[in-house]
Design an enzyme around this catalytic site. Structure first.
Site, PDB file in Angstrom:
ATOM      1  N   ASP A  38       0.869  -1.186   0.000  1.00 56.73           N
ATOM      2  CA  ASP A  38       0.000   0.000   0.000  1.00 56.73           C
ATOM      3  C   ASP A  38       0.898   1.226   0.000  1.00 56.73           C
ATOM      4  O   ASP A  38       1.966   1.217   0.623  1.00 56.73           O
ATOM      5  CB  ASP A  38      -0.878  -0.018   1.264  1.00 56.73           C
ATOM      6  CG  ASP A  38      -2.105   0.863   1.126  1.00 56.73           C
ATOM      7  OD1 ASP A  38      -3.220   0.326   1.152  1.00 56.73           O
ATOM      8  OD2 ASP A  38      -1.941   2.094   0.974  1.00 56.73           O
ATOM      9  N   LYS A  43       0.115   3.344   7.452  1.00 56.59           N
ATOM     10  CA  LYS A  43      -0.746   2.165   7.576  1.00 56.59           C
ATOM     11  C   LYS A  43       0.099   0.881   7.549  1.00 56.59           C
ATOM     12  O   LYS A  43      -0.089  -0.026   8.359  1.00 56.59           O
ATOM     13  CB  LYS A  43      -1.712   2.167   6.381  1.00 56.59           C
ATOM     14  CG  LYS A  43      -2.974   1.383   6.565  1.00 56.59           C
ATOM     15  CD  LYS A  43      -3.715   1.464   5.236  1.00 56.59           C
ATOM     16  CE  LYS A  43      -5.147   1.181   5.318  1.00 56.59           C
ATOM     17  NZ  LYS A  43      -5.777   1.192   3.987  1.00 56.59           N
ATOM     18  N   THR A 141     -14.117  -4.207  -6.882  1.00 57.51           N
ATOM     19  CA  THR A 141     -15.368  -4.216  -7.648  1.00 57.51           C
ATOM     20  C   THR A 141     -15.281  -3.152  -8.736  1.00 57.51           C
ATOM     21  O   THR A 141     -15.115  -1.971  -8.438  1.00 57.51           O
ATOM     22  CB  THR A 141     -16.556  -3.933  -6.712  1.00 57.51           C
ATOM     23  OG1 THR A 141     -16.559  -4.954  -5.716  1.00 57.51           O
ATOM     24  CG2 THR A 141     -17.872  -3.947  -7.481  1.00 57.51           C
ATOM     25  N   LEU A 173     -17.237 -10.816   0.115  1.00 57.15           N
ATOM     26  CA  LEU A 173     -17.288 -10.747   1.578  1.00 57.15           C
ATOM     27  C   LEU A 173     -18.142  -9.576   2.065  1.00 57.15           C
ATOM     28  O   LEU A 173     -18.283  -8.566   1.383  1.00 57.15           O
ATOM     29  CB  LEU A 173     -15.886 -10.645   2.158  1.00 57.15           C
ATOM     30  CG  LEU A 173     -14.999  -9.440   1.810  1.00 57.15           C
ATOM     31  CD1 LEU A 173     -15.324  -8.233   2.656  1.00 57.15           C
ATOM     32  CD2 LEU A 173     -13.546  -9.820   1.963  1.00 57.15           C
ATOM     33  N   CYS A 283     -20.870  -0.556  -0.682  1.00 51.99           N
ATOM     34  CA  CYS A 283     -21.072  -1.423  -1.851  1.00 51.99           C
ATOM     35  C   CYS A 283     -22.440  -1.276  -2.519  1.00 51.99           C
ATOM     36  O   CYS A 283     -22.512  -0.953  -3.704  1.00 51.99           O
ATOM     37  CB  CYS A 283     -20.851  -2.874  -1.457  1.00 51.99           C
ATOM     38  SG  CYS A 283     -19.240  -3.098  -0.694  1.00 51.99           S
ATOM     39  N   LYS A 286     -23.251   2.223  -4.098  1.00 52.56           N
ATOM     40  CA  LYS A 286     -22.267   2.506  -5.158  1.00 52.56           C
ATOM     41  C   LYS A 286     -22.420   1.553  -6.345  1.00 52.56           C
ATOM     42  O   LYS A 286     -22.475   1.982  -7.495  1.00 52.56           O
ATOM     43  CB  LYS A 286     -20.869   2.375  -4.541  1.00 52.56           C
ATOM     44  CG  LYS A 286     -19.719   2.181  -5.496  1.00 52.56           C
ATOM     45  CD  LYS A 286     -18.397   2.106  -4.745  1.00 52.56           C
ATOM     46  CE  LYS A 286     -18.009   0.725  -4.301  1.00 52.56           C
ATOM     47  NZ  LYS A 286     -17.429  -0.146  -5.301  1.00 52.56           N
ATOM     48  N   ARG A 351     -19.668   4.675   5.911  1.00 48.35           N
ATOM     49  CA  ARG A 351     -19.889   5.129   4.529  1.00 48.35           C
ATOM     50  C   ARG A 351     -21.347   4.871   4.115  1.00 48.35           C
ATOM     51  O   ARG A 351     -21.851   3.776   4.249  1.00 48.35           O
ATOM     52  CB  ARG A 351     -18.921   4.410   3.577  1.00 48.35           C
ATOM     53  CG  ARG A 351     -17.515   4.976   3.664  1.00 48.35           C
ATOM     54  CD  ARG A 351     -16.559   4.206   2.802  1.00 48.35           C
ATOM     55  NE  ARG A 351     -16.260   2.892   3.348  1.00 48.35           N
ATOM     56  CZ  ARG A 351     -15.480   1.997   2.755  1.00 48.35           C
ATOM     57  NH1 ARG A 351     -14.942   2.268   1.576  1.00 48.35           N
ATOM     58  NH2 ARG A 351     -15.247   0.833   3.320  1.00 48.35           N
TER      59      ARG A 351
HETATM   60  C1  UGA Z   1     -22.220  -6.306   0.534  1.00 49.31           C
HETATM   61  C2  UGA Z   1     -22.543  -7.730   0.057  1.00 49.31           C
HETATM   62  O1  UGA Z   1     -23.433  -8.350   0.987  1.00 49.31           O
HETATM   63  C3  UGA Z   1     -21.274  -8.567  -0.075  1.00 49.31           C
HETATM   64  O2  UGA Z   1     -21.595  -9.843  -0.608  1.00 49.31           O
HETATM   65  C4  UGA Z   1     -20.322  -7.841  -1.027  1.00 49.31           C
HETATM   66  O3  UGA Z   1     -19.089  -8.546  -1.157  1.00 49.31           O
HETATM   67  C5  UGA Z   1     -20.032  -6.455  -0.487  1.00 49.31           C
HETATM   68  O4  UGA Z   1     -21.270  -5.722  -0.374  1.00 49.31           O
HETATM   69  C6  UGA Z   1     -19.094  -5.766  -1.435  1.00 49.31           C
HETATM   70  O5  UGA Z   1     -19.458  -5.580  -2.600  1.00 49.31           O
HETATM   71  O6  UGA Z   1     -17.919  -5.520  -1.078  1.00 49.31           O
HETATM   72  P1  UGA Z   1     -21.634  -5.150   2.895  1.00 49.31           P
HETATM   73  O7  UGA Z   1     -21.876  -3.865   2.192  1.00 49.31           O
HETATM   74  O8  UGA Z   1     -20.386  -5.316   3.682  1.00 49.31           O
HETATM   75  O9  UGA Z   1     -21.650  -6.396   1.851  1.00 49.31           O
HETATM   76  O10 UGA Z   1     -22.824  -5.375   3.906  1.00 49.31           O
HETATM   77  P2  UGA Z   1     -24.229  -6.172   3.908  1.00 49.31           P
HETATM   78  O11 UGA Z   1     -24.234  -7.095   5.059  1.00 49.31           O
HETATM   79  O12 UGA Z   1     -24.556  -6.720   2.592  1.00 49.31           O
HETATM   80  O13 UGA Z   1     -25.237  -4.965   4.244  1.00 49.31           O
HETATM   81  C7  UGA Z   1     -25.496  -3.930   3.317  1.00 49.31           C
HETATM   82  C8  UGA Z   1     -26.620  -3.068   3.841  1.00 49.31           C
HETATM   83  O14 UGA Z   1     -27.846  -3.789   3.834  1.00 49.31           O
HETATM   84  C9  UGA Z   1     -26.445  -2.585   5.277  1.00 49.31           C
HETATM   85  O15 UGA Z   1     -26.841  -1.247   5.368  1.00 49.31           O
HETATM   86  C10 UGA Z   1     -27.371  -3.475   6.073  1.00 49.31           C
HETATM   87  O16 UGA Z   1     -27.816  -2.907   7.259  1.00 49.31           O
HETATM   88  C11 UGA Z   1     -28.496  -3.693   5.092  1.00 49.31           C
HETATM   89  N1  UGA Z   1     -29.280  -4.914   5.351  1.00 49.31           N
HETATM   90  C12 UGA Z   1     -28.739  -6.144   5.139  1.00 49.31           C
HETATM   91  C13 UGA Z   1     -30.598  -4.782   5.783  1.00 49.31           C
HETATM   92  O17 UGA Z   1     -31.119  -3.662   5.966  1.00 49.31           O
HETATM   93  N2  UGA Z   1     -31.333  -5.906   5.982  1.00 49.31           N
HETATM   94  C14 UGA Z   1     -30.824  -7.151   5.785  1.00 49.31           C
HETATM   95  O18 UGA Z   1     -31.572  -8.146   5.957  1.00 49.31           O
HETATM   96  C15 UGA Z   1     -29.489  -7.272   5.346  1.00 49.31           C
END
Ligand code: UGA
Length: 459
Positions: A38, A43, A141, A173, A283, A286, A351
């Protein structure tokens, strides 16, 4: 955890954000020898002594374990990491640009460094370049077409296509469960148009394939599309359940049971059916918008994805709208406890957190904010330096006029309602994650609002 003996690849992972760091540590856990690079020297200096810049359960242990086994190291000399390794994973950020397209500047900068390294390898590394082509794996991504774009960029920088292969290996993930998700993914997607990089990638992931994790070989474009399509689909699912919860607020049906009943259909599944204050994080917002922009550029409709984004913007306003409804539109001068600031539990990431919209709307309505989060306060202070931050949920609730739960931290489901009631000036609560038992809230004498849990006319 994994049998590391059979994998043998030497890998450089460029970028030590969420994806890069977990990828580096995870690939080392699989038995590969990994160096994470990095440009952020501070870091890297911290990582070299085992200090992790992010809150991610299990990651520090994984990093330290693999450093001790000499499979994982860190450097701020990105060029050196590229020169001395055969396989280069690009895991730098691709944040949302002003126009909604992914900002590719960091990826481009890594490609430039790769080009310089291939142009003029150190004499002692000449044999490596002669031995085999570099395999450039895009883990970040990125928009569909990036693999081809990267190939053309390198060629435009004078690098012969005989010197490298491009591979797309998207990451799935989730923050908060990143280590488990990386080590035990539902699938591993390898997008490449050549045999050699494919078998190299199989070697890298050998420990995973021995655990029967499904490995899917595709073209580069297909792999890139799988990533965006998965995130946008989950975002659509969330906006769908959020809008249904809003409907349940009007009909008196209970969304928790509705979602359960829906999820019993295996085609739907129980996952990602929890309504909330809108989806956030780095994610879904975006990637949904980036996918929409790609479609728009190519002149094809993605109405469903567009609708999910519009619904989400409205959903993020719901917590304060519900509070205003409970408090007769009068919150000016009142103190509101905001419980949870991270975009979801088990992360310090804010974020695109719905909590930012909540705090912003409370301030716009003239309220004072007392906020608490177990992990995200330091990050939120950068965005809202002038609100009050508390060191516990009960401290935030103390002498507040009402409370809003925004993030589903497990500790909020354990709140002692009698104590909460005694701390609050008036027993008013908006539970945007359906963490509290509506029956218990009612028994305790709260005026409250849930997300669609059977309280007709609760907005
Ligand atoms: C998401 C995807 O789930 C991952 O598979 C993907 O790799 C990642 O984006 C990425 O592209 O790097 P992440 O953003 O870390 O992961 O978090 P999530 O657990 O998916 O939650 C996303 C949002 O949905 C959060 O605001 C969460 O609170 C909300 N959420 C999730 C709900 O409101 N209800 C649910 O049942 C599940």
């Amino acid at each position: 955890m994994f049998n590391p003996v059979s994998a043998y690849q030497n890998i450089a992972v460029i970028g030590t954000g969420y994806v890069g760091l977990v990828t580096g540590a995870g690939l080392a856990e699989y038995g590969n020898t990994v160096i994470c690079a990095d440009i952020d020297d501070a870091k890297i200096q911290n990582l070299q002594i085992g200090i992790i810049p992010i809150y991610e359960p299990g990651l520090q242990e994984l990093v330290i374990k693999n450093m001790e086994h000499r499979r994982l190291s860190f450097t701020s000399n990105v060029a050196d990491a590229i020169q001395t390794n055969d396989v280069i994973f690009i895991a730098v950020g691709t944040p949302m640009g002003d126009d909604g397209n992914a900002d590719m500047r960091a990826v481009n900068s890594v490609l430039q460094t790769i080009a310089q390294c291939i142009h003029s390898p150190k004499p002692e590394n000449q044999h490596i370049l002669n031995k085999r082509k570099k395999i450039i794996v895009i883990k970040s991504t990125v928009p569909v077409g990036t693999g081809q774009w990267a190939r053309k960029q390198l060629e435009a920088m004078g690098i012969s296509p005989d010197l490298f292969y491009m591979v797309s290996n998207p990451e799935f993930l989730k923050e908060g469960s990143a280590v488990h998700d990386f080590l035990y993914p539902d699938r591993i997607v390898i997008g490449t148009n050549h045999y050699y990089p494919y078998i190299t990638m199989l070697d890298i992931y050998k420990a995973a394939s021995e655990k029967n994790i499904f490995i899917l070989e595709t073209s580069i474009e297909t792999a890139e599309t799988i990533k965006y399509a998965s995130n946008a689909f989950l975002a659509v699912k969330l906006s769908y359940i959020n809008e249904l919860a809003n409907l349940c607020d009007k009909t008196g049906a209970d969304i928790a049971i509705v979602a359960w009943g829906m999820g019993l259909d295996q085609r739907i599944s129980q996952q990602f059916l929890q309504p909330g204050p809108g989806f956030g994080g780095s994610c879904f917002p975006k990637d949904s918008l980036a996918l929409l922009r790609i479609a728009q550029k190519l002149g094809t409709d993605l109405h469903v994805v567009e609708a999910s984004l519009i619904a989400n913007e409205k959903q993020k306003r719901k917590p304060v709208e519900k509070l205003l409804h409970l408090m007769d539109n009068n919150i000016a001068g009142k103190t509101i406890a905001v419980l949870g600031l991270a975009f979801k539990a088990n992360t310090d990431d804010i974020r695109y957190s719905p909590a930012s919209t909540t705090v912003q709307m409370l301030l716009e309505n003239g309220a004072f904010v007392q906020a608490y989060d177990p992990a995200a306060i330091q990050n939120m202070k950068k965005l809202f330096p002038n609100i009050t931050y508390s060191s516990s949920a009960y401290e935030a609730l103390n002498k507040a006029d009402a409370a809003i739960i925004v993030t589903e931290w497990a500790e909020f489901s354990q709140l002692d309602l009698e104590r909460v009631k005694n701390l609050l000036k008036t027993p008013i609560i908006v539970d945007t994650r359906n963490m509290l038992d509506p029956y218990a809230l009612k028994q305790a004498g709260f005026a409250f609002s849930t997300m669609g849990r059977g309280h007709k006319n609760s907005l």
